[in-house]
Design a protein around this motif. Structure first.
Motif, PDB file in Angstrom:
ATOM      1  N   THR A  63      47.069 -13.782  -9.140  1.00 51.17           N
ATOM      2  CA  THR A  63      46.923 -15.241  -9.222  1.00 51.17           C
ATOM      3  C   THR A  63      48.249 -15.993  -9.146  1.00 51.17           C
ATOM      4  OG1 THR A  63      47.013 -15.187 -11.656  1.00 51.17           O
ATOM      5  CG2 THR A  63      44.839 -15.022 -10.626  1.00 51.17           C
ATOM      6  N   SER A  64      49.378 -15.303  -9.102  1.00 51.73           N
ATOM      7  CA  SER A  64      50.680 -15.955  -9.235  1.00 51.73           C
ATOM      8  C   SER A  64      51.046 -16.854  -8.052  1.00 51.73           C
ATOM      9  CB  SER A  64      51.780 -14.902  -9.412  1.00 51.73           C
ATOM     10  OG  SER A  64      51.830 -14.041  -8.287  1.00 51.73           O
ATOM     11  N   PHE A  65      50.375 -16.675  -6.905  1.00 55.22           N
ATOM     12  CA  PHE A  65      50.782 -17.391  -5.693  1.00 55.22           C
ATOM     13  C   PHE A  65      49.872 -18.572  -5.355  1.00 55.22           C
ATOM     14  CE2 PHE A  65      47.431 -14.654  -4.454  1.00 55.22           C
ATOM     15  CZ  PHE A  65      46.888 -15.115  -3.265  1.00 55.22           C
ATOM     16  N   GLN A  66      49.011 -18.996  -6.276  1.00 52.55           N
ATOM     17  CA  GLN A  66      48.021 -20.025  -5.954  1.00 52.55           C
ATOM     18  C   GLN A  66      48.633 -21.378  -5.630  1.00 52.55           C
ATOM     19  OE1 GLN A  66      44.910 -20.282  -8.870  1.00 52.55           O
ATOM     20  NE2 GLN A  66      44.196 -18.206  -8.539  1.00 52.55           N
ATOM     21  N   LEU A  67      49.838 -21.661  -6.131  1.00 52.98           N
ATOM     22  CA  LEU A  67      50.490 -22.923  -5.798  1.00 52.98           C
ATOM     23  C   LEU A  67      51.528 -22.765  -4.692  1.00 52.98           C
ATOM     24  CD1 LEU A  67      51.031 -24.606  -9.294  1.00 52.98           C
ATOM     25  CD2 LEU A  67      49.060 -24.703  -7.763  1.00 52.98           C
ATOM     26  N   SER A  68      51.632 -21.569  -4.151  1.00 55.68           N
ATOM     27  CA  SER A  68      52.646 -21.339  -3.116  1.00 55.68           C
ATOM     28  C   SER A  68      52.056 -21.000  -1.751  1.00 55.68           C
ATOM     29  CB  SER A  68      53.581 -20.201  -3.546  1.00 55.68           C
ATOM     30  OG  SER A  68      52.893 -18.969  -3.616  1.00 55.68           O
ATOM     31  N   TYR A  69      50.744 -20.737  -1.685  1.00 50.47           N
ATOM     32  CA  TYR A  69      50.203 -20.288  -0.400  1.00 50.47           C
ATOM     33  C   TYR A  69      50.287 -21.367   0.675  1.00 50.47           C
ATOM     34  CZ  TYR A  69      45.689 -22.611  -1.449  1.00 50.47           C
ATOM     35  OH  TYR A  69      44.697 -23.519  -1.733  1.00 50.47           O
ATOM     36  N   VAL A  70      50.365 -22.639   0.239  1.00 47.93           N
ATOM     37  CA  VAL A  70      50.547 -23.711   1.233  1.00 47.93           C
ATOM     38  C   VAL A  70      51.873 -23.520   1.973  1.00 47.93           C
ATOM     39  CG1 VAL A  70      50.841 -26.197   1.545  1.00 47.93           C
ATOM     40  CG2 VAL A  70      49.104 -25.336  -0.048  1.00 47.93           C
ATOM     41  N   LEU A  71      52.904 -23.107   1.236  1.00 48.96           N
ATOM     42  CA  LEU A  71      54.219 -22.890   1.835  1.00 48.96           C
ATOM     43  C   LEU A  71      54.304 -21.581   2.605  1.00 48.96           C
ATOM     44  CD1 LEU A  71      56.495 -24.097  -1.114  1.00 48.96           C
ATOM     45  CD2 LEU A  71      55.676 -25.395   0.854  1.00 48.96           C
ATOM     46  N   GLN A  72      53.357 -20.674   2.384  1.00 51.73           N
ATOM     47  CA  GLN A  72      53.361 -19.405   3.108  1.00 51.73           C
ATOM     48  C   GLN A  72      52.766 -19.539   4.505  1.00 51.73           C
ATOM     49  OE1 GLN A  72      51.823 -17.126  -0.734  1.00 51.73           O
ATOM     50  NE2 GLN A  72      52.219 -15.686   0.920  1.00 51.73           N
ATOM     51  N   GLY A 184      44.536 -17.849 -19.442  1.00 52.61           N
ATOM     52  CA  GLY A 184      45.935 -18.231 -19.539  1.00 52.61           C
ATOM     53  C   GLY A 184      46.733 -17.726 -18.358  1.00 52.61           C
ATOM     54  N   ALA A 185      46.440 -16.496 -17.931  1.00 52.24           N
ATOM     55  CA  ALA A 185      47.127 -15.947 -16.756  1.00 52.24           C
ATOM     56  C   ALA A 185      46.747 -16.712 -15.496  1.00 52.24           C
ATOM     57  CB  ALA A 185      46.783 -14.463 -16.600  1.00 52.24           C
ATOM     58  N   VAL A 186      45.460 -17.068 -15.371  1.00 55.73           N
ATOM     59  CA  VAL A 186      44.996 -17.802 -14.192  1.00 55.73           C
ATOM     60  C   VAL A 186      45.692 -19.152 -14.081  1.00 55.73           C
ATOM     61  CG1 VAL A 186      42.972 -18.869 -13.132  1.00 55.73           C
ATOM     62  CG2 VAL A 186      42.776 -16.613 -14.179  1.00 55.73           C
ATOM     63  N   ILE A 187      46.089 -19.725 -15.209  1.00 59.15           N
ATOM     64  CA  ILE A 187      46.701 -21.055 -15.216  1.00 59.15           C
ATOM     65  C   ILE A 187      48.224 -20.975 -15.280  1.00 59.15           C
ATOM     66  CG2 ILE A 187      46.902 -23.181 -16.553  1.00 59.15           C
ATOM     67  CD1 ILE A 187      43.971 -22.608 -17.473  1.00 59.15           C
ATOM     68  N   ILE A 188      48.751 -20.174 -16.212  1.00 65.41           N
ATOM     69  CA  ILE A 188      50.199 -20.121 -16.429  1.00 65.41           C
ATOM     70  C   ILE A 188      50.921 -19.493 -15.250  1.00 65.41           C
ATOM     71  CG2 ILE A 188      52.006 -19.102 -17.870  1.00 65.41           C
ATOM     72  CD1 ILE A 188      50.081 -19.368 -20.237  1.00 65.41           C
ATOM     73  N   SER A 189      50.368 -18.420 -14.710  1.00 68.76           N
ATOM     74  CA  SER A 189      51.041 -17.720 -13.611  1.00 68.76           C
ATOM     75  C   SER A 189      51.237 -18.619 -12.386  1.00 68.76           C
ATOM     76  CB  SER A 189      50.258 -16.461 -13.243  1.00 68.76           C
ATOM     77  OG  SER A 189      50.856 -15.767 -12.190  1.00 68.76           O
ATOM     78  N   LEU A 192      54.029 -21.285 -13.140  1.00 68.37           N
ATOM     79  CA  LEU A 192      55.383 -20.754 -12.998  1.00 68.37           C
ATOM     80  C   LEU A 192      55.727 -20.551 -11.526  1.00 68.37           C
ATOM     81  CD1 LEU A 192      55.462 -18.174 -15.925  1.00 68.37           C
ATOM     82  CD2 LEU A 192      56.367 -20.500 -15.879  1.00 68.37           C
ATOM     83  N   GLY A 193      54.735 -20.128 -10.729  1.00 71.06           N
ATOM     84  CA  GLY A 193      54.962 -19.992  -9.296  1.00 71.06           C
ATOM     85  C   GLY A 193      55.310 -21.313  -8.646  1.00 71.06           C
ATOM     86  N   GLY A 194      54.649 -22.404  -9.109  1.00 75.49           N
ATOM     87  CA  GLY A 194      54.952 -23.723  -8.572  1.00 75.49           C
ATOM     88  C   GLY A 194      56.376 -24.158  -8.870  1.00 75.49           C
ATOM     89  N   PHE A 195      56.842 -23.873 -10.072  1.00 76.42           N
ATOM     90  CA  PHE A 195      58.235 -24.179 -10.409  1.00 76.42           C
ATOM     91  C   PHE A 195      59.197 -23.359  -9.559  1.00 76.42           C
ATOM     92  CE2 PHE A 195      56.457 -25.528 -14.638  1.00 76.42           C
ATOM     93  CZ  PHE A 195      56.820 -26.858 -14.528  1.00 76.42           C
ATOM     94  N   ILE A 196      58.851 -22.100  -9.328  1.00 81.16           N
ATOM     95  CA  ILE A 196      59.751 -21.195  -8.606  1.00 81.16           C
ATOM     96  C   ILE A 196      59.914 -21.615  -7.153  1.00 81.16           C
ATOM     97  CG2 ILE A 196      59.951 -18.835  -7.713  1.00 81.16           C
ATOM     98  CD1 ILE A 196      58.757 -17.914 -10.414  1.00 81.16           C
ATOM     99  N   VAL A 197      58.800 -21.891  -6.459  1.00 80.59           N
ATOM    100  CA  VAL A 197      58.893 -22.180  -5.028  1.00 80.59           C
ATOM    101  C   VAL A 197      59.539 -23.534  -4.748  1.00 80.59           C
ATOM    102  CG1 VAL A 197      56.927 -20.726  -4.428  1.00 80.59           C
ATOM    103  CG2 VAL A 197      56.546 -23.138  -4.979  1.00 80.59           C
ATOM    104  N   PHE A 327      51.439 -30.890 -13.115  1.00 79.70           N
ATOM    105  CA  PHE A 327      50.051 -31.323 -13.276  1.00 79.70           C
ATOM    106  C   PHE A 327      49.214 -30.252 -13.975  1.00 79.70           C
ATOM    107  CE2 PHE A 327      45.664 -31.529 -11.836  1.00 79.70           C
ATOM    108  CZ  PHE A 327      45.342 -32.871 -11.986  1.00 79.70           C
ATOM    109  N   SER A 328      49.529 -28.982 -13.711  1.00 83.08           N
ATOM    110  CA  SER A 328      48.726 -27.896 -14.267  1.00 83.08           C
ATOM    111  C   SER A 328      48.853 -27.780 -15.783  1.00 83.08           C
ATOM    112  CB  SER A 328      49.107 -26.558 -13.621  1.00 83.08           C
ATOM    113  OG  SER A 328      50.413 -26.171 -13.989  1.00 83.08           O
ATOM    114  N   PHE A 329      49.785 -28.522 -16.391  1.00 85.48           N
ATOM    115  CA  PHE A 329      49.868 -28.511 -17.847  1.00 85.48           C
ATOM    116  C   PHE A 329      48.609 -29.114 -18.474  1.00 85.48           C
ATOM    117  CE2 PHE A 329      54.457 -27.842 -17.230  1.00 85.48           C
ATOM    118  CZ  PHE A 329      54.656 -26.820 -18.161  1.00 85.48           C
TER     119      PHE A 329
END
Length: 525
Positions: A63-72, A184-189, A192-197, A327-329
């Protein structure tokens, strides 16, 4: 939580809240110190922590890449919708993995299956991070599918540990901890991916997950133990290692040294039982609620990234990945609020319902907590749909997400807890089939949610989701009303519950002086 006295000769009980009420320990612990119910609270909670952290770490992988797949998408020269199918592939793996590999716990033990599943997810994350070339789209999707296959195993095996370790009056909180670690993993991961990318290349969203997954594997190796224990008959093991190193080797290397050697019939029964339990009326009704509520929650996770990151001139909000992560907070707050409410009410309301009905336990009392998800779930979907339809301020969407996540986080463990307590001898199998119900709808949504939006509009898409969620809550109402009768329509031999047990014994005279008020103390009845 109390630790009972081992010298009780009849019914072992624990004082609960007042001197005039005594809470019966269900199930009754044996006098064997190897019985997990006899473990110290510290040992129990450490085991629960390791299990929940393993669920969190494993689920963070797919689930870690859910906010990054747009950039992939540019990397593979694919559309954003095509990249969203990789999320669906991960969900499909989470669905199918337990069906294929769940029965392996009968052969190697639950602890070994959890440990090696974490190891495999670890390497799947490395695989995904290395898929950085244009032809790597299909291998990348396969890596997400395989990560999901093994990431689900800790989640579906943990319910059996909870049944082995905790008494009835403790299970509500324990199941909530399990679900919070999962959601928590589905949301937090992804957050964190969104912050990273925002500042790093997208492969980093996979590299960082190696730390929690690796730590979880280490904790499992050094802490986790098998908790299977028979109070009816002694299970003879092929060997009984004594030293710590011998125990670790016997637990996690192939063999059957810490679990009884299974027969082929036992393994086949374990593979078939989830489907038999899944066709029971009570499982169908509880499962359909999870099917609808969790499925639409996943739908919000899928489309929110696209809605928020679409430029405002095209109807979106023009968020950057960093703003999306912030926003995911709102979802984080939903999980936290569900944890707080569940901690205070998760076991208290069912016990209160039991007191109102003559202090006699019924599994359906677990479902009384569903009043909160039944109200806030449809409200959340409606708010989200209205916000998208009329392009309201993004905080309206955030409030809708908060309600949806709060509802989902509370409802799924309640349904799982209820079904497990109807099939206490088949907790692993219940975990498998409830996982299937929870994820089945989410797999299909990834493919038809976008045509659905085109057909009826975004507002009506989520408005209909609110109506479906409200209808699903009515199914839980049927269980509360007629669950006891519906349980009779289940294949004989599968049902086992604590129904009919006296949950509270009242004393008005000759109270033991050693029993302090508002504390737990044990005595022999």
């Amino acid at each position: 939580m109390p630790e009972h006295m081992e010298d009780a000769k009849t019914v072992k009980t624990a004082y609960y809240t007042t001197q005039s009420e005594v809470l019966v320990l269900l199930p009754q612990p044996s006098d064997d110190p190897k019985d997990p119910l006899n473990w110290s609270p510290r040992r129990k909670y450490l085991t629960l922590f390791v299990l929940c952290f393993s669920c969190f770490a494993a689920t963070s992988g797919p689930t870690s890449f859910q906010l990054s797949y747009v950039l992939q998408a540019p990397t593979y020269h694919e559309t954003t919708i095509a990249l969203s199918y990789s999320v669906t592939a991960a969900v499909a793996g989470l669905f199918g993995g337990p069906l294929l590999f769940g029965p392996f716990s009968q052969i190697f033990g639950r602890s070994a299956v959890i440990f090696w599943s974490l190891v495999i997810v670890f390497f799947c994350q490395i695989w995904a991070a290395e898929m950085t070339q244009s032809p790597d789209y299909l291998p990348f999707v396969i890596s997400r599918w395989m990560a999901g296959m093994f990431a689900a195993l800790p989640t579906i095996l943990t319910p059996a540990y909870i049944v082995d370790l905790f008494f009835l009056h403790q299970r509500g909180r324990a199941f909530l901890c399990l679900e919070v670690s999962l959601l928590g993993a589905v949301i937090i991961s992804p957050t964190l991916g969104g912050f990273i990318v925002q500042t790093q290349q997208w492969p980093v969203v996979f590299w960082w997950t190696l730390a929690p997954i690796g730590l979880a594997a280490i904790l499992v190796f050094f802490v986790l133990e098998e908790t299977s224990f028979s109070r009816d008959q002694i299970k003879v093991l092929s060997s009984e290692p004594r030293s710590f190193i011998q125990t670790r080797i016997a637990t996690f290397l192939p063999g059957t040294k810490v679990v009884p050697s299974p027969t082929i019939r036992t393994v086949l029964k374990s593979a078939i039982t989830p489907f038999l339990i899944g066709t029971a009326p009570i499982t169908i009704l509880a499962g359909l609620y999870a099917f609808v509520a969790f499925g639409f929650t996943i739908m919000i996770n899928i489309v929110t990234t696209i809605i928020l990151q679409t430029p405002s001139e095209f109807g979106g909000y023009g968020f950057s990945p960093l703003q999306n992560a912030l926003f995911s907070f709102a979802a984080w707050m939903g999980v936290i609020f569900a944890q707080v409410v569940g901690y205070f009410l998760g076991d208290r309301i069912p016990l209160w319902a039991s007191r109102r009905k003559g202090d006699i336990w019924q599994p359906e009392y677990r479902l009384w907590n569903m009043i909160f998800p039944a109200v806030f779930g449809p409200m959340g979907f409606g708010l989200f749909g209205a916000g998208v339809q009329y392009h309201l301020h993004y905080m309206v969407l955030a409030l809708g997400v908060f309600f949806v996540i709060f509802s989902s986080t509370m409802s799924v463990p309640i349904c799982l807890n209820y079904v497990v307590e109807c099939f206490l001898n088949s907790a692993n199998e219940v975990g498998i089939i409830m996982n299937c119900y929870r994820l089945a709808f989410a797999i299909g949504l990834g493919f038809f949610v976008f045509p659905w939006e085109v057909k009826v509009g975004q507002g009506w898409t989520f408005g209909m989701a609110a109506c479906f969620d409200l209808f699903a809550a009515l199914l839980i109402g049927i269980l509360v009303w007629k669950g006891k009768s519906l349980r009779k329509y289940t294949l004989r031999g599968l049902l086992k519950s604590e129904e009919g047990a006296s949950i509270v014994i009242r004393h008005t005279e000759n109270e033991p002086e050693s029993a302090p008020k508002n504390s737990f103390a044990e005595f022999n009845e």
